[in-house]
Scaffold this active site. Sequence first.
Site, PDB file in Angstrom:
ATOM      1  N   GLN B 126       0.777  -1.333   0.043  1.00 11.72           N
ATOM      2  CA  GLN B 126      -0.103  -0.107  -0.156  1.00 11.72           C
ATOM      3  C   GLN B 126       1.005   1.213  -0.039  1.00 11.72           C
ATOM      4  OE1 GLN B 126      -1.957   1.015   3.725  1.00 11.72           O
ATOM      5  NE2 GLN B 126      -3.611   1.859   2.894  1.00 11.72           N
ATOM      6  N   GLY B 127       0.848   2.039  -1.034  1.00 10.80           N
ATOM      7  CA  GLY B 127       1.388   3.220  -0.783  1.00 10.80           C
ATOM      8  C   GLY B 127       0.667   4.624  -0.835  1.00 10.80           C
ATOM      9  N   TYR B 128       0.392   4.594   0.702  1.00 15.02           N
ATOM     10  CA  TYR B 128      -0.320   5.947   1.011  1.00 15.02           C
ATOM     11  C   TYR B 128       0.560   6.955   1.870  1.00 15.02           C
ATOM     12  CZ  TYR B 128      -5.233   3.943   0.445  1.00 15.02           C
ATOM     13  OH  TYR B 128      -6.349   3.416  -0.162  1.00 15.02           O
ATOM     14  N   SER B 129       0.954   6.663   2.866  1.00 12.19           N
ATOM     15  CA  SER B 129       1.602   7.573   3.567  1.00 12.19           C
ATOM     16  C   SER B 129       3.179   8.248   2.912  1.00 12.19           C
ATOM     17  CB  SER B 129       2.329   6.836   5.063  1.00 12.19           C
ATOM     18  OG  SER B 129       1.259   6.249   5.549  1.00 12.19           O
ATOM     19  N   GLU B 244     -14.006  -0.969   5.920  1.00  9.30           N
ATOM     20  CA  GLU B 244     -13.154  -1.789   6.991  1.00  9.30           C
ATOM     21  C   GLU B 244     -13.775  -2.473   7.829  1.00  9.30           C
ATOM     22  OE1 GLU B 244      -8.863  -1.034   7.596  1.00  9.30           O
ATOM     23  OE2 GLU B 244      -9.605   0.957   7.650  1.00  9.30           O
ATOM     24  N   SER B 376      -3.729   7.159  13.568  1.00  6.36           N
ATOM     25  CA  SER B 376      -3.515   7.199  14.792  1.00  6.36           C
ATOM     26  C   SER B 376      -4.774   6.909  15.817  1.00  6.36           C
ATOM     27  CB  SER B 376      -2.374   8.126  15.451  1.00  6.36           C
ATOM     28  OG  SER B 376      -3.266   9.469  15.630  1.00  6.36           O
ATOM     29  N   ASN B 377      -4.501   6.431  17.008  1.00  8.34           N
ATOM     30  CA  ASN B 377      -5.574   6.407  17.939  1.00  8.34           C
ATOM     31  C   ASN B 377      -6.126   7.711  18.129  1.00  8.34           C
ATOM     32  OD1 ASN B 377      -5.542   3.813  17.837  1.00  8.34           O
ATOM     33  ND2 ASN B 377      -5.557   3.476  19.962  1.00  8.34           N
ATOM     34  N   GLU B 378      -5.165   9.089  18.268  1.00  9.63           N
ATOM     35  CA  GLU B 378      -5.703  10.320  18.486  1.00  9.63           C
ATOM     36  C   GLU B 378      -6.695  10.574  17.180  1.00  9.63           C
ATOM     37  OE1 GLU B 378      -2.606   9.207  18.797  1.00  9.63           O
ATOM     38  OE2 GLU B 378      -2.515   9.463  21.059  1.00  9.63           O
TER      39      GLU B 378
END
Lengths: 390, 390, 370, 370
Positions: B126-129, B244, B376-378
């Site tokens: 996967q190339g997202y970030s 998801e 992230s969870n934030e």
Amino acid sequence: MDLAFTPEERAFRDEVRAWIAAHLDPALAAKVHAGLRLSKDDIQGWARTLGRQGWLAYRWPRAFGGPGWTVVQQHLFDEALAEAGAPPILPFGPVMVAPVIMAFGTPEQQQRFLPGIASGEVWWCQGYSEPGAGSDLASLRTRAERVGDHYVVNGQKTWTTLAQHADWIFCLVRTSHEGKPQTGISFLLIDMKSPGVTVRPIRLLDGEYEVNEVWFDDVRVPVDNLIGEENKGWTYAKYLLSHERANIADVNRAKRELKRLKRLAQAEGVWDDARVRDQIALLEVDIVALEMLVLRVLAAEKSGKPALEIAALLKIRGSEIQQRLTELMMLVAGPMALPYREAALHTLTPPDSDDALAPLAPSYFNMRKTTIYGGSNEVQRNIVAQTLLG
Amino acid sequence: MDLAFTPEERAFRDEVRAWIAAHLDPALAAKVHAGLRLSKDDIQGWARTLGRQGWLAYRWPRAFGGPGWTVVQQHLFDEALAEAGAPPILPFGPVMVAPVIMAFGTPEQQQRFLPGIASGEVWWCQGYSEPGAGSDLASLRTRAERVGDHYVVNGQKTWTTLAQHADWIFCLVRTSHEGKPQTGISFLLIDMKSPGVTVRPIRLLDGEYEVNEVWFDDVRVPVDNLIGEENKGWTYAKYLLSHERANIADVNRAKRELKRLKRLAQAEGVWDDARVRDQIALLEVDIVALEMLVLRVLAAEKSGKPALEIAALLKIRGSEIQQRLTELMMLVAGPMALPYREAALHTLTPPDSDDALAPLAPSYFNMRKTTIYGGSNEVQRNIVAQTLLG
Amino acid sequence: MDFDFTDEQVQLRDAVQRWADKGYDVERRRAIIDAGGFDEGAWRELVELGLTGLTVPEVHGGAGLGAVEAMVVMEALGHGLVLEPLAHSFIASAVLQRHADAALQQAWLPRLASGARLVLAHVERRSRHRLDVCDTAATAVGDGWRVRGRKVVVPAGDRADAWLVPARVDGTLAMLLVEAGAPGVSASGYPTQDGSRAADVVFDDAPARLVTRDGEAALAWAVDVGIALVAAQAVGVMDRAFGLTRDYLQTRRQFGVPIGSFQALRHRLADMKMALELARSMSYYATLKLGEPEAVRRAALARAKVQLGQSMRFVGQQAVQLHGGIGVTDECLISHCFKTLTQLELTFGDTLHHLGEVAARMTDEAGVAV
Amino acid sequence: MDFDFTDEQVQLRDAVQRWADKGYDVERRRAIIDAGGFDEGAWRELVELGLTGLTVPEVHGGAGLGAVEAMVVMEALGHGLVLEPLAHSFIASAVLQRHADAALQQAWLPRLASGARLVLAHVERRSRHRLDVCDTAATAVGDGWRVRGRKVVVPAGDRADAWLVPARVDGTLAMLLVEAGAPGVSASGYPTQDGSRAADVVFDDAPARLVTRDGEAALAWAVDVGIALVAAQAVGVMDRAFGLTRDYLQTRRQFGVPIGSFQALRHRLADMKMALELARSMSYYATLKLGEPEAVRRAALARAKVQLGQSMRFVGQQAVQLHGGIGVTDECLISHCFKTLTQLELTFGDTLHHLGEVAARMTDEAGVAV
């Protein structure tokens, strides 16, 4: 680097302990140790006793009639009071308004107001918060209009602790709408007997009347009661906040309450319950760490160094610990904490009676306030973050 | 309202359990149960085995070659895989890019790409970030310029999981700078063997090479590899996120790891240590509650109702629990968790050997990623709050 | 696997919720608290809604419904912050059906359905949350029984028609039924922290009927049923507290903006939602596990109470905190939610107690299915 | 009561910090990790700085300084993420001074000062954090002793010149000293999770000298000194991690702003500061309580480790979390801080272990003074 107090400091502690033992009514101390609610007479009687000795204003410099103690002596005295089960010294007079009067009041104002505070004769309360202006103090709307040699005050304050007993109130009032909200605020002293002042006690969740709404309806206040300059009140309020001491953590009370928790756990037969005991042990660690934090701040003050970066943490941690203490005491009592016995909240009962457990749940409920008032812990974390990150 | 599965569902579970038992190499399962690192062959070999049975793409509808299972069957299969110690099915192909190809790809693209994903032959990443665009995905800068019937891609992706083994990458790339950052993004499939693609594995804190930097230097990508419309990539990526499933909580793996934690506690002699045991008990409660949350989401999906308000909680809670599991396993081992034994991370050792404890601390370290990646969870809490408060 | 409510269950919930919203509003509730925490009129309305006989078999005049319906009702009563202890009617029905002989069932189940108050009285001064600490004793006298001992914090205990009383008989636990008005019985009532009512009940050789000699099983069953009911009630209270807090964050303004725009408070609300949904999940789990064999059931109910306890404490405390000063006033409903949650945490065993139960009952296995 | 450092202590700290900043930079540290986690050159530099003899009395060639100076040094070494286990030189010095006879002190204290590595080897395969689990045994042979057993995770254990070895003698614990190179001794070294070095050491009837028959007291003393040193080191590491995280929040941008502008992250940083300052307070407490009688000392050191353990876990985990993806890479120093804090939490007893110690030693009293 040394944990021990000096021989002089230890001698001082012995002296104040002995004096307290000789002057504090054991029945009153027993009420405190049992977590009971105190009457106006309980609190003011003890304040007067301290006042006669010159120790009610124990943080004041000699110049204003205080004993001129060091910060360590002040801490040791506070510790001695807490461990003996002395009623709390209400901060509104000696700790909050007095330093402002000392720093910004005229000599006449100092002579007029300080003696009554130091003697415990005059009961003060604090008029800062308003409905709609909780943590956002600068948005306050109570206004004071200058009419001749008086201000005419109109508006409403709230969360005014024990205003129902108070003789005087120190208020932040709006005297101007120009500039930023902070710039139009003045610091005014108001006699609670003035016509137009109305006090309505607010019933709190524990059934107690501890705070009040205070209304001002065309209340005439002599301009002599203005502290410092008009529209500079915000500066004085901030001065006061920056002078709040290490005792904001209330660690000496926490130590006393930890001992009470341990007594309760023994009496209720859970001292040897591993799960409950671990919770107490964890809290013991929390309290020792808090005390060390307090001592570090005191030591810094003693050396004349600022320790504000740490001092800002004290209110957060101290309040969390006060809450956990009352929570655990209630949990130790188990279902026996559930009966609500009004009379037993005020009156001493035998320590092994069911009634002796009556104050536990109400104390737990009451202590929720500690992370809300005086700037909520969310606001405190904002302040800490501001010093860290800008 | 019923917790039990139907007889048909139970029969299905028996069937898939039996099949897995017959096809999963016990030595491979032992590596999984021991928490060892898996090789490319371990993962891809098992994927191919599933692929031959038609079960690698087990969430796909029949129309695209999937088994057409209900969400409950999918959950039971996932549970059977986890409890048997099957290597994980990497989501990048069957779970992430495939649904996008099914929903927005042309029939040609579907025929070209889906069979290789379903068979396990083609490894996707996967190339997202990108560096500098972590949680703020819309700020990505890798650009694709249309030149004739190709896009020319330049830029850099990062945190690309297992890209060092990948045959293909699906990328979000910038094809326009007009409008909001989100509007100029396209969804492009790129052959990793294309000239100009460079992969640099990143060493993680546990010593493993699990993620990569991927550079694109004038990489020519046929326009046939564009999914859907140019500049609509953000929509497709969001579609993927909204699809998801409940398995984002990874609760079946958590159940297996809880059993492993209990075995470890017994082997290390702390199963009867009240303090350690309480921590395990608390985690057991957490995992049962998480499973109930997952089952509620599944049941809602089964009834065709949206349960997004709860589904958003699954990633937060699931990741916290995965972290706590590895943390407790490490704590159970105590000082024996401290030796770093590289070989023992890859190779089975006797269960009572010191080496058997080698994977515990690295797993704990590795799992810190779970509250960071995939939003992230934030960011997850931001999303939950957004649905609650607007 | 299915967590949908049937149409009948939805109707039941709506009926109770409607009654609570309209018939049991904040003013009435406040009046009931001021009058001592238990209202005969409100109880009659619960009877008229058919709730006291909800789980009583139809042959005995009840609706013959089950644990899920009881859960639905309790959640609605929790949401309405209803003070009267209907849970004990469900508990009594469950205990009698499982443990009493036909005659006792015949005598009491119809009375339960028509509103008689039969209340479990199991807590003693020194028992805290333990079920095996019981100083109350029973002895056979002629063809009847006598009970001697003192039970405390019995819900609406001085308004009960009878009590289910665990007592020792020759060293083991039995369960007995003592009627109000019997000689040697005295109850002294008082309000409790959440505004409801309880009593200490003294049995001074009071005449009693034996429910079962296997009091250990009967008490465990009563408490497990009670845990499931309290869990449902707590979910209702938390749902109310959560909704009030969400509304407050959206309407209360500070520093010129709604306080719901501050990220720290937004995340706190997300965490409250998490606590609420985990609790709701475990409330379902508790109810659906009541039918399991005793060992599995007890472990499951203990797990549920551990989750519920944690959620109740967090949601209650944070709901108050996010309300700020107004949250600690008696006037603000959120403080009542908080006190109710506190009381429910201490009812039928607190979090630490049940953590011990979970730890003691833990097996090698994991998951909902075990 | 005074928490100021003397000018000499400040100079000592500055000297160590300067060395760590310049002489032990990230590249050198990485090279040492790659080479196995212990560097003879770095050790020699510590010797040259006078650190190995810091607490050795001047008559034995040391600087004759005390626990506060050792704390100052350890905090600086922690901040510098120094891998070599200087703490064990301080432990050995403390044990020998308190428990060894004059001859043994004469033999070993000067060697310690000049850089010989004498390492406490007390952990066994099954001991976890307990000091009373010891299978290693010693027997008197002629006028000497023989030791048989296996110690594990001994810091730089295969680079030691000698080990301090607790062993059973007639059922009670003794403390012995075994020299490297003695017959029957073998050490197998390995890297540890934080990049430093340890070894398993096997004693196969190895000749030994007796330090003391009261091994229980000597081991307790060694571990308490160790806890204070580890606490100081941990404060240094946390201070480093905190500073790195604060810088990262101020410089890293997302959504067009520094991430340090997000309230949730700001509050997290405030909580990290809290954890750090509580830990620092308890590090002072630990060091200053070393001089107390054994019962008070042991309770105090256990309390310190409980606070340190909680702070280390929170600061380590949150420092990584706030760094996001980069935080879990080997390249980013924050991951090394995190791993070091993890290892220190597991050293000389973890948080749960010491919570048990605190609970067991709890009295009616409260506060720092007891």
